[in-house]
Design a protein around this motif. Structure first.
Motif, short mmCIF file in Angstrom:
data_model
loop_
_atom_site.label_atom_id
_atom_site.label_comp_id
_atom_site.label_asym_id
_atom_site.label_seq_id
_atom_site.Cartn_x
_atom_site.Cartn_y
_atom_site.Cartn_z
N VAL A 26 23.32 4.61 125.28
CA VAL A 26 23.98 3.43 125.12
C VAL A 26 23.23 2.53 125.91
CG1 VAL A 26 26.15 2.31 125.79
CG2 VAL A 26 26.24 4.76 125.50
N PHE A 27 23.36 1.17 125.10
CA PHE A 27 22.53 -0.03 125.78
C PHE A 27 23.62 -1.14 125.91
CE2 PHE A 27 18.79 2.53 124.30
CZ PHE A 27 17.82 1.94 124.92
N VAL A 28 23.50 -1.52 127.10
CA VAL A 28 24.45 -2.58 127.53
C VAL A 28 23.75 -3.85 127.83
CG1 VAL A 28 26.61 -3.05 129.00
CG2 VAL A 28 26.16 -0.60 128.59
N PHE A 62 19.28 -6.68 122.52
CA PHE A 62 18.57 -5.40 122.56
C PHE A 62 19.55 -4.50 121.58
CE2 PHE A 62 16.02 -2.10 123.96
CZ PHE A 62 14.57 -2.73 124.21
N PRO A 63 20.67 -4.53 122.14
CA PRO A 63 21.55 -3.18 121.70
C PRO A 63 21.46 -3.20 120.32
CG PRO A 63 22.78 -4.16 123.47
CD PRO A 63 21.48 -5.10 123.30
N TYR A 64 21.85 -4.28 119.45
CA TYR A 64 21.28 -4.38 117.89
C TYR A 64 20.42 -3.91 117.44
CZ TYR A 64 25.13 -8.13 118.84
OH TYR A 64 26.19 -8.88 119.04
N TYR A 65 19.39 -3.73 118.07
CA TYR A 65 18.20 -3.10 117.67
C TYR A 65 17.82 -1.75 117.97
CZ TYR A 65 17.52 -8.34 117.42
OH TYR A 65 17.85 -9.61 117.09
N MET A 66 18.65 -1.06 118.65
CA MET A 66 18.56 0.33 118.99
C MET A 66 19.53 1.21 118.26
SD MET A 66 16.01 0.41 121.13
CE MET A 66 16.44 2.25 121.49
N ALA A 92 21.79 3.45 118.75
CA ALA A 92 22.36 4.36 119.77
C ALA A 92 23.72 3.30 120.03
CB ALA A 92 21.59 4.20 120.94
N TYR A 93 24.37 3.95 120.86
CA TYR A 93 25.76 2.94 121.04
C TYR A 93 25.40 1.78 121.52
CZ TYR A 93 28.51 6.76 119.70
OH TYR A 93 29.25 7.77 118.99
N GLY A 94 26.05 0.60 121.41
CA GLY A 94 25.44 -0.58 122.35
C GLY A 94 26.60 -1.48 122.52
N PHE A 95 26.72 -2.18 123.65
CA PHE A 95 27.91 -3.23 124.00
C PHE A 95 26.97 -4.58 124.28
CE2 PHE A 95 29.59 1.14 124.84
CZ PHE A 95 30.96 0.87 124.36
N HIS A 96 27.29 -5.56 123.68
CA HIS A 96 26.80 -6.97 124.05
C HIS A 96 28.16 -7.64 124.61
CE1 HIS A 96 24.69 -10.73 122.16
NE2 HIS A 96 24.82 -10.86 123.63
N THR A 97 27.87 -7.78 125.98
CA THR A 97 29.20 -8.09 126.79
C THR A 97 29.01 -9.67 127.05
OG1 THR A 97 28.10 -7.13 129.00
CG2 THR A 97 29.10 -5.48 127.26
N ILE A 98 29.48 -9.73 128.49
CA ILE A 98 29.88 -11.28 128.98
C ILE A 98 28.60 -11.67 130.01
CG2 ILE A 98 31.52 -12.45 130.03
CD1 ILE A 98 33.54 -9.90 129.70
N HIS A 99 28.41 -12.92 129.85
CA HIS A 99 27.24 -13.28 130.81
C HIS A 99 27.47 -12.65 132.20
CE1 HIS A 99 24.40 -17.15 131.44
NE2 HIS A 99 24.01 -15.75 131.27
#
Length: 333
Positions: free
Chosen positions: A46-48, A57-61, A63-70
């Protein structure tokens, strides 16, 4: 027999959208290859990320990914690791996201020693929001927000991590895959919070900021790659760092016939916070940049301690669907 994974197995079909020449491209390739080399399982990886250029970064891996809050990525990563300790959790942040609005959250994931890998991309500038000075920008940095030059005393990311009682602290350079890859592997093997500062070139707003030590043509003179149990030598062994016992500071010395014997050069002990503190606070001028695994001193991780004392000992005893249908919901009377 399963076919060995390659870097392409960790890449997605998404168009990689960073500025041409951005150091993030090199880091992405290095991470993808490293995960393939260690035979990581994409289904348990998982990339967070928070907010910023690095947070794509998570969009390009693959794997599971979370683009979260600032600034809040450490909180999400903590929850993920505790909920499912089997996951291999990577946290991607930048000097602005991680050390400004996210400084509080970064401090706590490090002091708790949650078993995640924290990659902090440090370009000493806010790239996504068009070049304002960041918490790590050096005094005198000219930017749209500081046209006269920044007067802020910058944050030292590794010294911050050490002060937060991080148990693994390392440094690397975006384009130096040869030395960055072993650091990433060591961080993944470490059971606890592994903090890696990666010097990353912002081609648009802070171009070549790290050339004083990152330029390949002068790297031998300006970089110190530390190894546990080995003397701190650089410049192809012609120079080293010696501890001045009177000032308790490190000083650069010549080594060999025209200088001190190699036995006088300080030997690196990665379990020593005192040595780590000395290395993290070396002046920019006249000293090499310490790179590699600088501090590694394991202790029980937070998630291990959490489940050890939990009544279920980590066993799954309920289902989310059952909880949702339990009926303990608010209704308007």
């Amino acid at each position: 027999m399963n076919k060995p994974l390659t870097a392409k197995d960790f890449a997605t079909d998404q168009e990689v959208r960073w500025c041409p020449g951005c150091g993030d491209y090199a880091i992405l390739k290095c991470v993808q290859k490293t995960l393939a080399d260690v035979e990581a399982n994409p289904d348990k990886t998982v990339f967070v990320s928070g907010i910023g250029c690095s947070s794509r970064f998570p969009y390009y891996m693959n794997a599971y990914g979370f683009h979260t809050i600032h600034g809040r990525a450490p909180a999400f990563a903590t929850g993920l690791k505790i909920a499912n300790p089997e996951l291999d959790v990577w946290l991607v942040t930048g000097d602005g996201d991680g050390l400004s609005i996210g400084g509080n959250h970064l401090l706590h994931i490090l002091r708790r020693n949650v078993d995640v890998q924290v990659m902090l991309f440090n370009n000493e500038i806010y790239g996504l929001t068009k070049g304002q000075f960041s918490p790590t920008s050096r005094v005198g940095t000219r930017s749209p927000s500081t046209p006269g030059g920044s007067i802020d005393n910058p944050v030292n990311p590794c010294a911050f991590a050490l002060g937060a009682n991080a148990r693994f602290i390392a440094r690397g350079i975006d384009t130096d895959a040869k030395n960055l890859a072993p650091v990433l592997k060591a961080a993944r093997e470490f059971k606890g919070a592994a903090f890696i500062e990666i010097f990353q070139n912002c081609i648009v707003y802070n171009k070549d900021r790290f050339d004083d030590f990152a330029a390949k043509k002068t790297a031998a003179e300006t970089q110190l790659h530390v190894e546990h149990g080995k003397p701190m030598l650089f410049a192809k062994g012609a120079k080293g760092l010696k501890l001045n016992v009177q000032t308790l500071a490190l000083e650069v010395v010549d080594v060999g016939e025209n200088g001190v014997p190699v036995e006088d050069v300080l030997v690196h002990d990665e379990t020593s916070p005192a040595i780590a503190q000395l290395l993290f606070n070396l002046p920019h001028e006249g000293y090499p940049m310490p790179l590699g695994v600088i501090y590694r001193n394991p202790e029980e991780s937070f998630d291990e301690a959490f489940w050890k004392h939990h009544p279920t000992q980590g066993r799954r005893t309920a289902k989310i669907a059952d909880a949702l249908r339990k009926g303990s919901v608010w209704t308007k009377s």
